[in-house]
Enzyme design. Structure first.
Site, PDB file in Angstrom:
ATOM      1  N   TYR A 104     -10.112  -8.546  25.023  1.00 40.70           N
ATOM      2  CA  TYR A 104     -11.373  -8.421  24.286  1.00 40.70           C
ATOM      3  C   TYR A 104     -12.540  -8.457  25.255  1.00 40.70           C
ATOM      4  O   TYR A 104     -12.399  -8.822  26.416  1.00 40.70           O
ATOM      5  CB  TYR A 104     -11.525  -9.452  23.158  1.00 40.70           C
ATOM      6  CG  TYR A 104     -11.539 -10.909  23.535  1.00 40.70           C
ATOM      7  CD1 TYR A 104     -12.697 -11.532  23.986  1.00 40.70           C
ATOM      8  CD2 TYR A 104     -10.395 -11.683  23.380  1.00 40.70           C
ATOM      9  CE1 TYR A 104     -12.714 -12.879  24.289  1.00 40.70           C
ATOM     10  CE2 TYR A 104     -10.402 -13.034  23.680  1.00 40.70           C
ATOM     11  CZ  TYR A 104     -11.565 -13.624  24.136  1.00 40.70           C
ATOM     12  OH  TYR A 104     -11.568 -14.953  24.427  1.00 40.70           O
ATOM     13  N   ARG A 105     -13.689  -8.041  24.727  1.00 36.33           N
ATOM     14  CA  ARG A 105     -14.933  -8.069  25.501  1.00 36.33           C
ATOM     15  C   ARG A 105     -15.957  -8.896  24.740  1.00 36.33           C
ATOM     16  O   ARG A 105     -16.079  -8.781  23.528  1.00 36.33           O
ATOM     17  CB  ARG A 105     -15.475  -6.652  25.739  1.00 36.33           C
ATOM     18  CG  ARG A 105     -14.589  -5.851  26.655  1.00 36.33           C
ATOM     19  CD  ARG A 105     -15.142  -4.495  27.076  1.00 36.33           C
ATOM     20  NE  ARG A 105     -15.870  -3.811  26.033  1.00 36.33           N
ATOM     21  CZ  ARG A 105     -17.004  -3.134  26.230  1.00 36.33           C
ATOM     22  NH1 ARG A 105     -17.541  -3.050  27.424  1.00 36.33           N
ATOM     23  NH2 ARG A 105     -17.600  -2.517  25.231  1.00 36.33           N
ATOM     24  N   GLU A 106     -16.691  -9.722  25.494  1.00 35.39           N
ATOM     25  CA  GLU A 106     -17.744 -10.556  24.925  1.00 35.39           C
ATOM     26  C   GLU A 106     -19.069 -10.218  25.587  1.00 35.39           C
ATOM     27  O   GLU A 106     -19.102  -9.846  26.757  1.00 35.39           O
ATOM     28  CB  GLU A 106     -17.469 -12.042  25.197  1.00 35.39           C
ATOM     29  CG  GLU A 106     -16.331 -12.618  24.442  1.00 35.39           C
ATOM     30  CD  GLU A 106     -16.181 -14.107  24.694  1.00 35.39           C
ATOM     31  OE1 GLU A 106     -15.621 -14.762  23.810  1.00 35.39           O
ATOM     32  OE2 GLU A 106     -16.611 -14.610  25.757  1.00 35.39           O
ATOM     33  N   LYS A 118     -26.594 -21.130  22.986  1.00 37.78           N
ATOM     34  CA  LYS A 118     -26.404 -19.723  23.336  1.00 37.78           C
ATOM     35  C   LYS A 118     -25.491 -19.064  22.311  1.00 37.78           C
ATOM     36  O   LYS A 118     -24.718 -19.731  21.617  1.00 37.78           O
ATOM     37  CB  LYS A 118     -25.836 -19.575  24.745  1.00 37.78           C
ATOM     38  CG  LYS A 118     -24.423 -20.056  24.933  1.00 37.78           C
ATOM     39  CD  LYS A 118     -23.983 -19.872  26.392  1.00 37.78           C
ATOM     40  CE  LYS A 118     -22.567 -20.350  26.614  1.00 37.78           C
ATOM     41  NZ  LYS A 118     -22.169 -20.212  28.017  1.00 37.78           N
ATOM     42  N   ASP A 137     -19.673 -16.561  18.682  1.00 36.90           N
ATOM     43  CA  ASP A 137     -19.588 -17.972  19.057  1.00 36.90           C
ATOM     44  C   ASP A 137     -20.993 -18.494  19.296  1.00 36.90           C
ATOM     45  O   ASP A 137     -21.803 -17.839  19.955  1.00 36.90           O
ATOM     46  CB  ASP A 137     -18.772 -18.163  20.338  1.00 36.90           C
ATOM     47  CG  ASP A 137     -17.294 -17.901  20.141  1.00 36.90           C
ATOM     48  OD1 ASP A 137     -16.785 -18.110  19.024  1.00 36.90           O
ATOM     49  OD2 ASP A 137     -16.630 -17.492  21.120  1.00 36.90           O
TER      50      ASP A 137
END
Length: 196
Positions: A104-106, A118, A137
């Site tokens: 996955y990419r965040e 944040k 998140d």
């Protein structure tokens, strides 16, 4: 007469007429509202350090750049970061075979240094292939005393109802716990070194 029949059939086809009662009920095809299930998961970790000390690591752009060094060895099969580690930076993570999610990419969406929180959004990856449409998140560092704080982490995700039972057992707070524990470890080690 023929035109009215064609119109009624057309309206029934696009869903603007209730076929059973032939009552107009809006335009569901044109204004479709898809219902999604929203799930919130929470994790908290108490740390014997000030909120400012913890935030100096949690809120630092250096955190993203050094993530593979902070987390347990072998957690990533591949790790790349685009950006300087601050807002807008993208983390591209691939995990060893047999783990899910595998990839996955965040994106670091927002940092509020004054209030010590944040937002990190998962922008694509394996969960999205399973009906997840949104995954965010939120990490907050909350002071509980002059030399103590809590790292409060929340995962919010939206999933299509037909995938909810599949996804629920796969998404948990383990990544939040691992990250919080790694942050706390760094802070406490730094604190110990400075007191020597």
């Amino acid at each position: 007469m023929r035109m009215e029949v064609v119109l009624v059939v057309f309206l029934m086809f696009i869903g603007t007429i209730n076929c059973e009662r032939l009552i107009f009920n809006g335009r569901p095809l044109l204004h479709r509202v898809t219902k999604e299930e929203t799930v919130m998961l929470y994790h908290e970790l108490e740390v014997a350090a000030s909120a400012d000390e913890v935030w100096s690591v949690e809120g630092s752009p250096e955190l993203g750049l050094h993530l593979p060094d902070l987390l347990p060895a072998g957690i990533f099969a591949k790790f790349e970061i685009t950006g300087d580690g601050g807002e807008g930076s993208i983390l591209d993570m691939t995990f060893p075979p047999g783990q899910f999610p595998h990839h996955y990419r965040e994106k670091f969406v927002f940092f509020d240094h004054k209030n010590r929180y944040k937002l990190v959004e998962q922008i694509d990856g394996d969960f999205f292939d399973l009906g997840v449409t949104y995954y965010m998140d939120t990490i907050r560092v909350v002071a509980t005393g002059p030399d103590s704080c809590v790292i409060k982490s929340t995962t919010e995700y939206h999933v299509k109802p037909e995938f909810a039972k599949i996804v629920k057992p796969l998404i948990d707070t383990v990544p939040l716990a691992i990250m919080s524990e790694a942050i706390a470890k760094v802070v406490l080690e730094n604190k110990h070194k400075s007191s020597e």
